[in-house]
Design a protein around this motif. Structure first.
Motif, PDB file in Angstrom:
ATOM      1  N   ASP A 130      -3.646  28.749 -21.077  1.00  0.00           N
ATOM      2  CA  ASP A 130      -2.338  29.009 -21.654  1.00  0.00           C
ATOM      3  C   ASP A 130      -1.711  30.216 -20.969  1.00  0.00           C
ATOM      4  OD1 ASP A 130      -0.462  28.451 -24.132  1.00  0.00           O
ATOM      5  OD2 ASP A 130      -0.689  30.631 -23.974  1.00  0.00           O
ATOM      6  N   ALA A 131      -0.385  30.203 -20.870  1.00  0.00           N
ATOM      7  CA  ALA A 131       0.325  31.271 -20.163  1.00  0.00           C
ATOM      8  C   ALA A 131       0.061  32.650 -20.752  1.00  0.00           C
ATOM      9  CB  ALA A 131       1.823  30.980 -20.166  1.00  0.00           C
ATOM     10  N   LEU A 132      -0.222  32.722 -22.047  1.00  0.00           N
ATOM     11  CA  LEU A 132      -0.449  34.019 -22.688  1.00  0.00           C
ATOM     12  C   LEU A 132      -1.931  34.323 -22.883  1.00  0.00           C
ATOM     13  CD1 LEU A 132       2.420  34.071 -25.355  1.00  0.00           C
ATOM     14  CD2 LEU A 132       2.466  34.622 -22.910  1.00  0.00           C
ATOM     15  N   ASP A 133      -2.802  33.469 -22.394  1.00  0.00           N
ATOM     16  CA  ASP A 133      -4.242  33.665 -22.526  1.00  0.00           C
ATOM     17  C   ASP A 133      -4.761  34.419 -21.303  1.00  0.00           C
ATOM     18  OD1 ASP A 133      -6.918  33.587 -23.120  1.00  0.00           O
ATOM     19  OD2 ASP A 133      -7.142  31.408 -22.831  1.00  0.00           O
TER      20      ASP A 133
ATOM     21  N   GLY B 270      11.865  34.248 -10.251  1.00  0.00           N
ATOM     22  CA  GLY B 270      11.946  34.226 -11.709  1.00  0.00           C
ATOM     23  C   GLY B 270      10.590  34.584 -12.284  1.00  0.00           C
ATOM     24  N   PHE B 271      10.199  35.855 -12.125  1.00  0.00           N
ATOM     25  CA  PHE B 271       8.837  36.282 -12.430  1.00  0.00           C
ATOM     26  C   PHE B 271       8.484  36.131 -13.905  1.00  0.00           C
ATOM     27  CE2 PHE B 271       8.652  39.463  -8.627  1.00  0.00           C
ATOM     28  CZ  PHE B 271       8.661  38.393  -7.745  1.00  0.00           C
ATOM     29  N   GLU B 272       9.465  36.305 -14.798  1.00  0.00           N
ATOM     30  CA  GLU B 272       9.161  36.225 -16.226  1.00  0.00           C
ATOM     31  C   GLU B 272       8.670  34.834 -16.596  1.00  0.00           C
ATOM     32  OE1 GLU B 272      11.263  37.877 -20.200  1.00  0.00           O
ATOM     33  OE2 GLU B 272      12.451  36.398 -19.114  1.00  0.00           O
ATOM     34  N   ARG B 273       9.407  33.810 -16.160  1.00  0.00           N
ATOM     35  CA  ARG B 273       9.024  32.445 -16.515  1.00  0.00           C
ATOM     36  C   ARG B 273       7.743  32.023 -15.819  1.00  0.00           C
ATOM     37  NH1 ARG B 273      10.364  27.036 -14.586  1.00  0.00           N
ATOM     38  NH2 ARG B 273      11.845  27.836 -13.069  1.00  0.00           N
ATOM     39  N   LYS B 274       7.573  32.407 -14.582  1.00  0.00           N
ATOM     40  CA  LYS B 274       6.453  31.896 -13.798  1.00  0.00           C
ATOM     41  C   LYS B 274       5.182  32.731 -13.920  1.00  0.00           C
ATOM     42  CE  LYS B 274       9.451  29.457 -10.567  1.00  0.00           C
ATOM     43  NZ  LYS B 274       8.987  28.096 -10.823  1.00  0.00           N
ATOM     44  N   GLY B 275       5.216  33.787 -14.738  1.00  0.00           N
ATOM     45  CA  GLY B 275       3.979  34.473 -15.089  1.00  0.00           C
ATOM     46  C   GLY B 275       3.471  35.493 -14.108  1.00  0.00           C
ATOM     47  N   ALA B 276       4.363  36.186 -13.409  1.00  0.00           N
ATOM     48  CA  ALA B 276       3.905  37.202 -12.461  1.00  0.00           C
ATOM     49  C   ALA B 276       3.117  38.300 -13.163  1.00  0.00           C
ATOM     50  CB  ALA B 276       5.100  37.799 -11.714  1.00  0.00           C
TER      51      ALA B 276
ATOM     52  N   THR C 126       2.593  29.962 -15.403  1.00  0.00           N
ATOM     53  CA  THR C 126       3.968  29.792 -15.837  1.00  0.00           C
ATOM     54  C   THR C 126       4.083  29.441 -17.316  1.00  0.00           C
ATOM     55  OG1 THR C 126       5.986  28.543 -15.375  1.00  0.00           O
ATOM     56  CG2 THR C 126       3.915  27.377 -15.096  1.00  0.00           C
ATOM     57  N   LEU C 127       5.121  29.977 -17.959  1.00  0.00           N
ATOM     58  CA  LEU C 127       5.393  29.621 -19.348  1.00  0.00           C
ATOM     59  C   LEU C 127       5.801  28.161 -19.472  1.00  0.00           C
ATOM     60  CD1 LEU C 127       7.409  32.680 -20.663  1.00  0.00           C
ATOM     61  CD2 LEU C 127       5.391  31.730 -21.778  1.00  0.00           C
ATOM     62  N   TYR C 128       6.618  27.698 -18.524  1.00  0.00           N
ATOM     63  CA  TYR C 128       7.116  26.331 -18.580  1.00  0.00           C
ATOM     64  C   TYR C 128       7.633  25.960 -17.201  1.00  0.00           C
ATOM     65  CZ  TYR C 128       9.932  22.254 -19.935  1.00  0.00           C
ATOM     66  OH  TYR C 128      10.466  20.994 -20.039  1.00  0.00           O
ATOM     67  N   ASP C 129       7.103  24.896 -16.633  1.00  0.00           N
ATOM     68  CA  ASP C 129       7.529  24.463 -15.309  1.00  0.00           C
ATOM     69  C   ASP C 129       7.278  22.969 -15.196  1.00  0.00           C
ATOM     70  OD1 ASP C 129       8.506  24.761 -12.701  1.00  0.00           O
ATOM     71  OD2 ASP C 129       7.456  26.667 -12.491  1.00  0.00           O
ATOM     72  N   PRO C 130       8.334  22.161 -15.098  1.00  0.00           N
ATOM     73  CA  PRO C 130       8.167  20.708 -15.113  1.00  0.00           C
ATOM     74  C   PRO C 130       7.193  20.179 -14.067  1.00  0.00           C
ATOM     75  CG  PRO C 130      10.458  21.276 -15.431  1.00  0.00           C
ATOM     76  CD  PRO C 130       9.764  22.560 -15.111  1.00  0.00           C
ATOM     77  N   PHE C 131       7.323  20.606 -12.829  1.00  0.00           N
ATOM     78  CA  PHE C 131       6.341  20.327 -11.783  1.00  0.00           C
ATOM     79  C   PHE C 131       6.776  21.078 -10.537  1.00  0.00           C
ATOM     80  CE2 PHE C 131       2.802  17.251 -10.817  1.00  0.00           C
ATOM     81  CZ  PHE C 131       2.392  17.917  -9.692  1.00  0.00           C
ATOM     82  N   PRO C 132       6.306  22.311 -10.362  1.00  0.00           N
ATOM     83  CA  PRO C 132       6.779  23.128  -9.241  1.00  0.00           C
ATOM     84  C   PRO C 132       6.291  22.605  -7.896  1.00  0.00           C
ATOM     85  CG  PRO C 132       5.052  24.266 -10.464  1.00  0.00           C
ATOM     86  CD  PRO C 132       5.368  23.028 -11.241  1.00  0.00           C
ATOM     87  N   ASN C 133       7.194  22.593  -6.924  1.00  0.00           N
ATOM     88  CA  ASN C 133       6.819  22.173  -5.578  1.00  0.00           C
ATOM     89  C   ASN C 133       5.691  23.014  -5.009  1.00  0.00           C
ATOM     90  OD1 ASN C 133       8.509  19.933  -4.858  1.00  0.00           O
ATOM     91  ND2 ASN C 133      10.244  21.328  -4.789  1.00  0.00           N
TER      92      ASN C 133
ATOM     93  N   LEU D 169       1.516  23.777 -19.726  1.00  0.00           N
ATOM     94  CA  LEU D 169       2.942  23.477 -19.728  1.00  0.00           C
ATOM     95  C   LEU D 169       3.552  23.554 -18.334  1.00  0.00           C
ATOM     96  CD1 LEU D 169       4.171  24.958 -23.101  1.00  0.00           C
ATOM     97  CD2 LEU D 169       4.068  22.573 -22.419  1.00  0.00           C
ATOM     98  N   CYS D 170       2.718  23.351 -17.350  1.00  0.00           N
ATOM     99  CA  CYS D 170       3.141  23.123 -15.971  1.00  0.00           C
ATOM    100  C   CYS D 170       2.803  21.663 -15.673  1.00  0.00           C
ATOM    101  CB  CYS D 170       2.386  24.049 -15.025  1.00  0.00           C
ATOM    102  SG  CYS D 170       2.688  23.718 -13.264  1.00  0.00           S
ATOM    103  N   GLY D 171       3.779  20.914 -15.154  1.00  0.00           N
ATOM    104  CA  GLY D 171       3.517  19.513 -14.883  1.00  0.00           C
ATOM    105  C   GLY D 171       2.345  19.281 -13.952  1.00  0.00           C
ATOM    106  N   ALA D 172       2.064  20.244 -13.069  1.00  0.00           N
ATOM    107  CA  ALA D 172       0.939  20.098 -12.142  1.00  0.00           C
ATOM    108  C   ALA D 172      -0.394  20.040 -12.869  1.00  0.00           C
ATOM    109  CB  ALA D 172       0.939  21.250 -11.140  1.00  0.00           C
TER     110      ALA D 172
END
Length: 377
Positions: free
Chosen positions: A323-326, A213-219, A282-289, A306-309
């Motif tokens: 920030d994801a867009l910075d 899911g490259f869009e959400r995770k900021g590839a 990532t734009l938004y990720d609760p807490f990626p493994n 906005l990543c739980g980590a």
């Protein structure tokens, strides 16, 4: 001897590269080893059951993703009464426990809107599917059967409390556990061979990006961020139906020779062993493994607030936050890291120390204690 607690865990579909699915797999294996629990997974699609737990298939007809999710929810609800406790990983009203591993859907849509044009935002706002998910989410959090929400970060806990008015005593933060024996700084044993196979110089700085899911995770941001840093390489592990778009981006920016697209990996440990840090803007990720795994493997992480980590990151000590867009800020953070190469061993040690307490045994114990408290109540 007391009879085991009959626990159902509900997760619709298995994706071998998905972080939520890896959490469920680990939780099932850890919980099943503790004799107090009789664990059943209710799923539409999953791999075979493991030692001590079983999988039962729920696979009603589906005609598109709205029908898929709504049909599975209805079928699963009919089974809830068979168990002492039901822990759902899907937004299904009526479960006693919900694990908010995917975060708050409405919060994700707000972040997605930041990178969409007006037409895309309007289309998504009118989408029957997203309207269904948001409605089911709200109904679930307000359902009288809901006794506890397991959050994998304080970020998610606070969002649920603020948006849905869920009381603090019904919100438990249990961080994802990691196999600290398998994910360990000694994975560097893979470094030489992995880099040779992928034609990356032994001394070149290498960033690992892991996530589908490259869009959400900021590839796109990860690719862009390496542009001003000659010699910095990026390895992207994960699947995306638009992967060709990101390959074109790398070519357009002149970094195609420094970016490796690996696809989905059955085992990410060799990549962690070969890399020097993890990047996940990532734009938004609760807490990626992947963040827990990378830290346990001794990799500092570059991620976003906005990543739980982010709750585990001490900027400059075990990672950096932007920030994801910075993109400019991310480039500067990478530059600061590259300038401190003599301090990388300390960064790696700090990363490992951050994840070390969060073992699978600890996670299983916290979950089992929560189940016992709920049943006693």
């Amino acid at each position: 001897m007391n009879a085991p607690i009959k626990l159902a865990i509900v997760r619709q579909k298995y994706n071998p590269h998905g972080g939520a699915e890896r959490f469920v797999s680990r939780a099932l294996e850890a919980l099943a080893q503790r004799g107090a629990l009789d664990v059943t997974l209710l799923a539409r699609q999953w791999k075979d059951g493991g030692a001590g737990w079983r999988c039962e298939t729920i696979d009603p007809p589906q005609f598109g993703r709205l029908s898929r999710d709504a049909g599975f929810a209805r079928a699963a609800q009919h089974r809830f009464g068979e168990f002492d406790l039901v822990q759902s990983h899907e937004r299904i009203p009526g479960a006693g426990i919900f694990r908010a591993g995917d975060g708050v859907h409405a919060a994700w849509l707000e972040q997605l809107a930041r990178i969409q044009g007006p037409l895309e935002r309007m289309t998504r706002a009118l989408s029957p599917y997203h309207r269904y998910i948001c409605r089911a989410e709200a109904e679930m959090f307000r359902h009288p059967a809901l006794r506890m929400v397991i959050c994998n970060s304080m970020l998610v806990r606070d969002q649920i409390a603020q948006r849905f008015g869920v009381a603090a005593e019904r919100l438990a933060v249990i961080y994802n556990g990691v196999d600290t024996g398998s994910f360990h700084p000694e994975l560097t044993r893979y470094r030489e061979g992995w880099r040779r196979d992928h034609q990356i110089p032994e001394d070149a700085p290498l960033l690992a990006y892991v996530g589908s899911g490259f869009e959400r995770k900021g590839a796109a941001a990860a690719i862009d961020a390496i542009v001003p840093h000659p010699g910095l390489h990026l390895a992207i592990a994960g699947e995306d139906k638009h992967a060709a778009r990101y390959r074109r981006q790398a070519t357009r920016l002149g970094v195609a020779d420094r970016v490796r697209f690996l696809g989905g990996l059955p085992d990410v440990k060799p990549l962690y062993g070969a890399a020097d840090a993890l990047i996940l803007p990532t734009l938004y990720d609760p807490f990626p493994n992947v963040c827990v795994e990378a830290l346990a493997s001794g990799l500092p992480i570059f991620t976003t607030p906005l990543c739980g980590a982010a709750e585990w990151v001490r900027p400059g000590e075990n990672g950096w936050l932007n920030d994801a867009l910075d993109t400019a800020g991310l480039r500067r953070s990478l530059g600061a890291w590259l300038e401190r190469r003599e301090h990388w061993p300390a960064l790696r040690a700090a990363a490992r120390a951050t994840a070390e307490p969060y073992t699978l045994t600890r996670m299983a114990g916290e979950l089992e204690s929560l189940y016992a408290d709920l049943l006693d109540a």
